[in-house]
Design an enzyme around this catalytic site. Structure first.
Site, short mmCIF file in Angstrom:
data_model
loop_
_atom_site.label_atom_id
_atom_site.label_comp_id
_atom_site.label_asym_id
_atom_site.label_seq_id
_atom_site.Cartn_x
_atom_site.Cartn_y
_atom_site.Cartn_z
N HIS A 22 6.30 42.00 38.38
CA HIS A 22 7.56 42.03 39.13
C HIS A 22 7.97 40.62 39.52
CE1 HIS A 22 10.40 43.87 42.13
NE2 HIS A 22 10.23 42.68 42.68
N GLU A 23 7.05 39.88 40.13
CA GLU A 23 7.38 38.53 40.58
C GLU A 23 7.54 37.56 39.42
OE1 GLU A 23 8.19 37.85 43.58
OE2 GLU A 23 7.66 39.82 44.36
N HIS A 26 11.01 37.77 37.96
CA HIS A 26 12.00 37.00 38.71
C HIS A 26 11.96 35.54 38.28
CE1 HIS A 26 13.22 40.16 41.35
NE2 HIS A 26 12.10 40.25 42.02
#
Length: 226
Positions: A22-23, A26
């Protein structure tokens, strides 16, 4: 609570994978859109140690779990973004924000699709693999839906700020310093207050359960598991 080593083994790995990708998503998208801040700090990485926040990822969820909280809550270290380096800051912010939840949905789809390969797994590890896949599906769907709540600094809040007219976006953006307090109040304190008053004030959890249920069914249908 009776939490066994087996329970830990089938929850920790899916959780680490979900948070890490997820990170990293980004960071990858913001790098592609012109800002190298996350890249230079090593945040475009599959190394979970780059993304773990000691309090938000470890201490807070553990305290809530051990205190029998009605809702588990935590967060990873935010990916740094210098929006002044982006060509179209408001629109690019939307793409950066969507990258995390979109990656979680992709991971959920991959986990659900992998159920079809379970007959090929060794008999003595098939159940462990199945539980990891099931929890990967659950964690990634919940993480994606939770992060799309329209409250900064969650991804949904960033998307709303990027898409709403400026006269609505600016007041919403100003809530970001208080976003975590708002979430803790809505998800934990408000339901506890409701329980004392004999009222059901767990509105956010009800919305999350309904939405995640729909997404679960959609993922299972798309991957032929319905």
């Amino acid at each position: 609570m009776n939490i066994s080593l087996y329970d830990i083994s089938v929850w920790v790995l899916p959780l680490i994978i979900a948070i890490t990708f997820h990170e990293a998503a980004h960071g990858f998208v913001v790098h592609r859109l012109g800002d190298n801040t996350a890249w230079q700090l090593g945040r475009v990485s599959a190394n979970p140690l780059k993304h773990i926040d000691p309090f938000g990822t470890v201490i807070l969820p553990a305290v809530l779990l051990l205190s029998h909280s009605p809702f588990l809550f935590g967060y990873a270290k935010p990916v740094p973004v210098n929006f002044r380096n982006l060509n179209h800051p408001r629109l690019d912010m939307v793409w950066v924000a969507l990258a995390g939840p979109a990656t979680n949905i992709l991971l959920a789809l991959l986990a659900a699709a992998a159920f079809h390969a379970l007959p090929l797994a060794p008999a003595n590890s098939a159940q462990w693999i199945a539980d990891n896949l099931k929890n990967t599906l659950i964690i990634n769907v919940v993480l994606a839906i939770f992060n799309m709540l329209p409250i900064p600094p969650l991804d949904g809040g960033r998307v709303a700020v990027g898409l709403l007219p400026r006269f609505l976006a600016f007041p919403l953006a100003r809530l970001e310093p208080y976003g975590m307090l708002i979430l803790i109040g809505a998800l934990i304190l408000l339901p506890l207050l409701g329980a004392q008053l004999g009222l059901n004030l767990d509105v956010i959890s009800a919305i999350l359960r309904t939405t995640t249920g729909f997404v679960f069914r959609a993922v299972l249908f798309v991957t032929g598991n319905a």
